[in-house]
Design a protein around this motif. Structure first.
Motif, PDB file in Angstrom:
ATOM      1  N   ILE A   4       3.837  11.366  -7.805  1.00 55.00           N
ATOM      2  CA  ILE A   4       4.777  11.401  -6.673  1.00 55.00           C
ATOM      3  C   ILE A   4       4.149  10.721  -5.459  1.00 55.00           C
ATOM      4  O   ILE A   4       4.811   9.932  -4.775  1.00 55.00           O
ATOM      5  CB  ILE A   4       5.184  12.853  -6.348  1.00 55.00           C
ATOM      6  N   LEU A   5       2.884  11.013  -5.202  1.00 62.19           N
ATOM      7  CA  LEU A   5       2.198  10.379  -4.074  1.00 62.19           C
ATOM      8  C   LEU A   5       2.100   8.873  -4.268  1.00 62.19           C
ATOM      9  O   LEU A   5       2.280   8.103  -3.324  1.00 62.19           O
ATOM     10  CB  LEU A   5       0.806  10.992  -3.885  1.00 62.19           C
ATOM     11  N   GLU A   9       3.716   6.044  -1.859  1.00 55.72           N
ATOM     12  CA  GLU A   9       2.936   4.931  -1.301  1.00 55.72           C
ATOM     13  C   GLU A   9       3.574   3.592  -1.648  1.00 55.72           C
ATOM     14  O   GLU A   9       3.644   2.690  -0.816  1.00 55.72           O
ATOM     15  CB  GLU A   9       1.487   4.976  -1.792  1.00 55.72           C
ATOM     16  N   GLU A  10       4.055   3.449  -2.886  1.00 57.50           N
ATOM     17  CA  GLU A  10       4.722   2.213  -3.291  1.00 57.50           C
ATOM     18  C   GLU A  10       5.978   1.989  -2.446  1.00 57.50           C
ATOM     19  O   GLU A  10       6.254   0.870  -2.019  1.00 57.50           O
ATOM     20  CB  GLU A  10       5.093   2.272  -4.777  1.00 57.50           C
ATOM     21  N   TYR A  11       6.718   3.065  -2.193  1.00 61.51           N
ATOM     22  CA  TYR A  11       7.923   2.965  -1.366  1.00 61.51           C
ATOM     23  C   TYR A  11       7.547   2.531   0.050  1.00 61.51           C
ATOM     24  O   TYR A  11       8.176   1.642   0.625  1.00 61.51           O
ATOM     25  CB  TYR A  11       8.659   4.308  -1.339  1.00 61.51           C
ATOM     26  N   TYR A  15       8.785  -0.847   1.836  1.00 62.44           N
ATOM     27  CA  TYR A  15       9.570  -0.732   3.071  1.00 62.44           C
ATOM     28  C   TYR A  15       8.923  -1.541   4.198  1.00 62.44           C
ATOM     29  O   TYR A  15       9.593  -2.287   4.893  1.00 62.44           O
ATOM     30  CB  TYR A  15       9.713   0.746   3.456  1.00 62.44           C
ATOM     31  N   LYS A  16       7.612  -1.400   4.375  1.00 62.24           N
ATOM     32  CA  LYS A  16       6.901  -2.142   5.429  1.00 62.24           C
ATOM     33  C   LYS A  16       7.066  -3.647   5.232  1.00 62.24           C
ATOM     34  O   LYS A  16       7.319  -4.377   6.182  1.00 62.24           O
ATOM     35  CB  LYS A  16       5.408  -1.794   5.419  1.00 62.24           C
ATOM     36  N   GLU A  17       6.904  -4.093   4.006  1.00 64.59           N
ATOM     37  CA  GLU A  17       6.988  -5.523   3.707  1.00 64.59           C
ATOM     38  C   GLU A  17       8.392  -6.055   3.982  1.00 64.59           C
ATOM     39  O   GLU A  17       8.558  -7.109   4.600  1.00 64.59           O
ATOM     40  CB  GLU A  17       6.592  -5.792   2.250  1.00 64.59           C
ATOM     41  N   ARG A  75      15.598   0.668  -3.991  1.00 61.42           N
ATOM     42  CA  ARG A  75      16.103  -0.034  -5.181  1.00 61.42           C
ATOM     43  C   ARG A  75      14.966  -0.734  -5.933  1.00 61.42           C
ATOM     44  O   ARG A  75      14.931  -0.717  -7.169  1.00 61.42           O
ATOM     45  CB  ARG A  75      17.177  -1.042  -4.802  1.00 61.42           C
ATOM     46  N   LEU A  76      14.055  -1.354  -5.183  1.00 58.99           N
ATOM     47  CA  LEU A  76      12.908  -2.010  -5.824  1.00 58.99           C
ATOM     48  C   LEU A  76      12.051  -0.992  -6.570  1.00 58.99           C
ATOM     49  O   LEU A  76      11.605  -1.236  -7.691  1.00 58.99           O
ATOM     50  CB  LEU A  76      12.049  -2.746  -4.790  1.00 58.99           C
ATOM     51  N   LEU A  77      11.840   0.145  -5.929  1.00 57.16           N
ATOM     52  CA  LEU A  77      11.040   1.198  -6.545  1.00 57.16           C
ATOM     53  C   LEU A  77      11.720   1.719  -7.813  1.00 57.16           C
ATOM     54  O   LEU A  77      11.074   1.887  -8.855  1.00 57.16           O
ATOM     55  CB  LEU A  77      10.837   2.330  -5.544  1.00 57.16           C
ATOM     56  N   LEU A  78      13.032   1.940  -7.733  1.00 52.04           N
ATOM     57  CA  LEU A  78      13.771   2.415  -8.901  1.00 52.04           C
ATOM     58  C   LEU A  78      13.750   1.377 -10.026  1.00 52.04           C
ATOM     59  O   LEU A  78      13.582   1.726 -11.193  1.00 52.04           O
ATOM     60  CB  LEU A  78      15.213   2.757  -8.528  1.00 52.04           C
TER      61      LEU A  78
END
Length: 171
Positions: A4-5, A9-11, A15-17, A75-78
């Protein structure tokens, strides 16, 4: 919990990018601000009105950009997670295929073993029957020989049985 962590972090990174790309030079916000500057300079509108227009545009754009960036990052994460899941399913399917091949080979080996065992049992039965026929012929021969040694003529049916038993041994 660690997964989950890692996902969080990936999210955050995505998001930042996305947000940085949206606000970068030559991105829609940058172009809008430049257009406002050009237009206000062209018509001689005051700096205060320019600042208010930029702030209004920035507020509106940031709300949209933030929401869109969050949506895109999610969406990218999913999609990434779906790809991982699909890869795992593929690996599982490959492992299942290998397992099924091994199981089919085992079943074939077991079938071959059963057939070999059946042939061995049949050979054992034939061998046992041969020994019984040999014993029968030997006993009959000894009986006929005993009659002959004792100076007696063996009964005809005994002699016939002896020859028949010998014929069964050597077809």
């Amino acid at each position: 919990m660690a997964e989950i962590l890692q996902t969080l972090e990936e999210y955050k990174e995505a998001y930042k990018e996305i947000l940085a790309q949206t606000m970068a030079e030559n991105a829609p916000y940058d172009k809008l601000v430049k257009k406002i500057d050009e237009t206000f300079e062209k018509y001689g509108i005051s700096d205060e009105k320019t600042l208010n227009a930029k702030l209004s545009a920035l507020t509106s754009l940031l709300q949209t950009v933030t929401t869109s960036s969050q949506d895109i990052a999610l969406r990218l994460l999913l999609a990434s997670k779906e790809l991982e899941l699909t890869e795992k399913k593929l690996l599982l399917a490959q492992a299942e295929l290998e397992f099924n091949k091994a199981r089919a080979e085992l079943v074939k080996t077991q079938k071959d073993s059963e057939e070999a065992r059946k042939r061995a049992i049949e050979r054992e039965i034939i061998s046992y029957d041969d020994r019984l026929r040999i014993q029968e012929a030997t006993l009959l021969k000894d009986s006929v020989f005993g009659y002959s040694v004792g100076g007696l003529t063996p009964p005809a049916d005994m002699t016939t049985k002896m020859f028949d038993a010998i014929d069964k041994i050597t077809p």
